[in-house]
Design a protein around this motif. Sequence first.
Motif, PDB file in Angstrom:
ATOM      1  N   GLN A  86       0.829  -1.214   0.000  1.00  0.00           N
ATOM      2  CA  GLN A  86       0.000   0.000   0.000  1.00  0.00           C
ATOM      3  C   GLN A  86       0.866   1.267   0.000  1.00  0.00           C
ATOM      4  N   TYR A  87       2.099   1.120   0.470  1.00  0.00           N
ATOM      5  CA  TYR A  87       2.976   2.303   0.509  1.00  0.00           C
ATOM      6  C   TYR A  87       3.548   2.548  -0.872  1.00  0.00           C
ATOM      7  N   GLU A  88       3.341   3.754  -1.378  1.00  0.00           N
ATOM      8  CA  GLU A  88       3.897   4.011  -2.705  1.00  0.00           C
ATOM      9  C   GLU A  88       5.305   4.558  -2.622  1.00  0.00           C
ATOM     10  N   VAL A  89       5.603   5.219  -1.497  1.00  0.00           N
ATOM     11  CA  VAL A  89       6.936   5.822  -1.349  1.00  0.00           C
ATOM     12  C   VAL A  89       7.894   4.749  -0.814  1.00  0.00           C
ATOM     13  N   PRO A  90       8.992   4.460  -1.556  1.00  0.00           N
ATOM     14  CA  PRO A  90       9.906   3.398  -1.116  1.00  0.00           C
ATOM     15  C   PRO A  90      10.400   3.573   0.322  1.00  0.00           C
ATOM     16  N   LEU A  91      10.642   4.827   0.733  1.00  0.00           N
ATOM     17  CA  LEU A  91      11.156   5.044   2.085  1.00  0.00           C
ATOM     18  C   LEU A  91      10.137   4.614   3.147  1.00  0.00           C
ATOM     19  N   PRO A 136      15.316  -4.096  -3.196  1.00  0.00           N
ATOM     20  CA  PRO A 136      15.478  -2.646  -3.416  1.00  0.00           C
ATOM     21  C   PRO A 136      14.920  -1.800  -2.285  1.00  0.00           C
ATOM     22  N   VAL A 137      14.217  -2.413  -1.344  1.00  0.00           N
ATOM     23  CA  VAL A 137      13.665  -1.643  -0.224  1.00  0.00           C
ATOM     24  C   VAL A 137      14.630  -1.643   0.964  1.00  0.00           C
ATOM     25  N   VAL A 138      15.052  -2.845   1.389  1.00  0.00           N
ATOM     26  CA  VAL A 138      15.946  -2.866   2.566  1.00  0.00           C
ATOM     27  C   VAL A 138      17.385  -2.562   2.174  1.00  0.00           C
ATOM     28  N   TYR A 139      17.626  -2.541   0.878  1.00  0.00           N
ATOM     29  CA  TYR A 139      19.009  -2.413   0.398  1.00  0.00           C
ATOM     30  C   TYR A 139      19.036  -1.333  -0.680  1.00  0.00           C
ATOM     31  N   GLY A 144      19.998   3.985   0.588  1.00  0.00           N
ATOM     32  CA  GLY A 144      20.762   5.226   0.393  1.00  0.00           C
ATOM     33  C   GLY A 144      19.954   6.427   0.849  1.00  0.00           C
ATOM     34  N   GLU A 145      18.703   6.460   0.444  1.00  0.00           N
ATOM     35  CA  GLU A 145      17.828   7.568   0.855  1.00  0.00           C
ATOM     36  C   GLU A 145      17.615   7.523   2.372  1.00  0.00           C
ATOM     37  N   ALA A 146      17.481   6.287   2.891  1.00  0.00           N
ATOM     38  CA  ALA A 146      17.288   6.156   4.336  1.00  0.00           C
ATOM     39  C   ALA A 146      18.484   6.752   5.084  1.00  0.00           C
ATOM     40  N   CYS A 147      19.698   6.504   4.597  1.00  0.00           N
ATOM     41  CA  CYS A 147      20.890   7.064   5.258  1.00  0.00           C
ATOM     42  C   CYS A 147      20.869   8.596   5.165  1.00  0.00           C
ATOM     43  N   GLY A 195      27.319   5.966  -3.649  1.00  0.00           N
ATOM     44  CA  GLY A 195      27.909   7.105  -4.373  1.00  0.00           C
ATOM     45  C   GLY A 195      27.389   8.426  -3.830  1.00  0.00           C
ATOM     46  N   LEU A 196      26.947   8.412  -2.558  1.00  0.00           N
ATOM     47  CA  LEU A 196      26.291   9.605  -2.010  1.00  0.00           C
ATOM     48  C   LEU A 196      27.228  10.456  -1.154  1.00  0.00           C
TER      49      LEU A 196
END
Length: 591
Positions: A86-91, A136-139, A144-147, A195-196
């Motif tokens: 149901q969540y559309e935003v990956p974060l 692609p969600v937990v990794y 990257g966005e989570a960090c 690469g962030l």
Amino acid sequence: MTSTLKENDGGVKDLYGEDNATEDQLITPWHFSVASGSTLLRDPRYNKGLAFTEIERDAHYLRGLLPPAVYNQDLQEKRVMHNLRQYEVPLHRYTALMDLQVAIKVFLTPEFPYLQERNERLFYKLLIDNVEELLPVVYTPTVGEACQKYGSIYKRPQGLYISLKEKGKILEVLKNWPEKTVQVIVVTDGERILGLGDLGCQGMGIPVGKLSLYTALGGVRPSSCLPITIDVGTNNEKLLNDEFYIGLKQKRATGKEYEELLEEFMSAVKKNYGEKVLVQFEDFANHNAFTLLEKYSSSHLVFNDDIQGTASVVLAGVIASLKLIGGTLADHTFLFLGAGEAGTGIAELIALEISKRTKAPVEETRKKIWLVDSKGLIVSSRLESLQHFKKPWAHEHEPVKTLVDAVKAIKPTVLIGTSGVGKTFTKDVVEAMASFNEKPLIFALSNPTSQSECTAEEAYTWSKGRAIFASGSPFDPVEYEGKVFVPGQGNNAYIFPGLGLGLIMSGAIRVRDEMLLAASEALAAQVSEENYDKGLIYPPFTNIRKISASIAANVAAKAYELGLASHLPRPKDLLKYAESCMYSPGYRSYR
Ligand SMILES: O=C([O-])CC(=O)C(=O)O
Ligand SMILES: [Mg+2]
């Protein structure tokens, strides 16, 4: 109210039992007793939520604490997947999954919502059964966005934080970690997260993500995994000015101060966990990564994922691709954009494998491999000014400034991007590759997706459907002129979980290049005819547990062969043994 948890995964006794308690421990303020009732529900390691059976509900004082329905684990999985979708935003998916994972009982407080859903076994079952959807969600890329946003989304510590404030006390800090049987540590100092760039203390998402893959993909027990972030400050101005930043608000310590902290850390690790604990260095900046690996590889069981893990996965892809592009490994010419950890690590492993196959000295085989850095092609006239890890790649050639000119001058058959800079494989570059290669092999390895050298769609379109393409971050299949192309994901996630399992199960005490080659060969051997028919050079992640077991078996075999394995005698069938060692997340019966 107590009752006994009869079946356990070995961790119960340490945490709950009194058998190991010394007199000292008995007078400390915290004393763990056998879990039951609400305490059991609050413990993610043993909680099963609605899957507690009627008998367990009676035996463990759970009556009334749960609604009457009894689910099985599959139904729970179905429900959580339904909710996640149901969540559309990956974060948001990321934070929901992390809520489920919470695994450290001492940090839990009753006010967290959705108590019955915080369930470690369910988390890993979800990850294993839905690996392509959830990776692609937990990794990468979501981690990257989570960090980047870790300060705002932070809810609880998921690993151990060792900062400059803990200097002189690191051994004590390690002892604060509630698990005693640690077998793998993934450690970062946050200076080069994917690469962030420098994300300081917020890099914690990376060790946490990597270790959840150690368990889900490689079958290493969750209680054996320890994520660590070393905080020596950050040079990221944005974070230094962010009131929600969770780390030390100071510039990075360098030189002696940095080295001393790392030295104290490495010796504390060995002292506390012994010689067989695996330390995986992750996302350190170039200037420390090579030095740390070199310094500790002769005294500790260490491995740098960005140098060695990435190298091993790319070598596997290159070996597998020979079936599609033809020729032997030695027939190919390699050009890299990026001469840091991944670039030079991959280059060296390819050179070693060619040397192994042709018996030519590695000094010779390196000559088939060219690297471009920010100043252009690495050539001998630049030798003096090059950092030490680039020097072996300075071959005779006139200076070349740009990537596209280097492609035209060197005419590589394989192009590999590892610079951490996105959009650098431009149309010109891909077209040049396609102008002299029937099937150009192109790896765009920089992470996350925003930093990828080109997208899968660009690679296929610009090469008119002829490129064999793999990237570090996942891309969806691409349709080009009526044909569907499935890109490969050349991510070290294929390698480190199996490599780690192989090292642990053999009781290896050192990591050697031969083990990385063994891991590459095992991975390449897992690509089936059916995969090749679809143009794939990596097997699908859905088979990853089987792949990891076979990587582990090959790595362990090498450890025994090299006399570096301490678990004796050597099991006869290493593949079967690897499979038998793997943690599986099905519920245990508590009766
Ligand atoms: O984490 C990943 O996806 C791969 C990796 O090690 C990196 O990019 O640093
Ligand atoms: Mg990394």
